[in-house]
Motif scaffolding. Sequence first.
Motif: not given
Length: 320
Positions: A101-108, A126-133
Amino acid sequence: MATDFKTAFLSVDKRLAKRKPLEILQVNLGNLCNQACLHCHVNASPAGDKIMSPAVMDDILNFLAQAKGLALDLTGGSPELNPHFRYLVEKARPLTKMIMVRSNLTVLFEPGMQWLPEFYKANQVKLICSLPCYTKENVDKQRGEGVFDKSIRALKLLNLFGYGREKNLELDLTYNPGGAFLPGDQGALEKDYHKNLERYGVVFNHLITITNAPINRFKQHLEANNNFEEYMQLLTDSFNPDVAAEIMCRNLLSVGWDGILYDCDFNQALGLSMRDKNGKIMEIGQVTPLDIEDKEIIFQNHCYSCTAGAGSSCKGALAK
């Protein structure tokens, strides 16, 4: 640009025009998202109204039952905001070797989404989470005010549930550049991320670097700043024939929210649908895994983003 992508790509090896055996079914559950990021190639936002239905999900489940051993990669928008997200994950779990799952984290922290961490763990997603920096300034600039702090809170919560710590609970992060440049070395960036996030008590498994594709919202940003042509020239000049055979469209199949099939998520964003020998648009409910084998891939110049420098894919850099 002197050479169009297809010409440059096939000059490496003409056999690269066709698909390899399918390994990953990537499913876009819709463009509804609680963020509206600068680099988003599907133009996702809180106003997104393209939502995958249970009927299309059932077609996906039927395909997975025929194609044994595929990995299922769920994306969006924010895939978790699809009201039938839970249904698809639970039904697909026994049919796949892995669910990502490609999650943006803040959705939690969206109302009514408190169940997510426990659900992820129970289904060994398996979590693939966006954190661009790893800096607040850069993340908030790209993703919105307050996103960095909320993302760190989410990562800490996932760590409490065992993500990034336990063997079957993998937590990867994704990096993408904040402007018209290529990602740095993936290995070096991963070390920097580990070092900087340790200050917040956050642990994770791997970092995935992804090159921004010059399409949709990111293309509009480039054009507004008068550097679209410059970025395209950078991608073209950075073409790396050594990663050509590994690009993701060769072993990945992308499913749109409405069931239409694409070679990749970028082609999906541009409406470049796969077609059968009669020119008819292909849909997940009307094909078998055999229908996909040896299909020719649709290439355009945005594909340079996957072969520039160390290469780019949904699994990260391609260079060995």
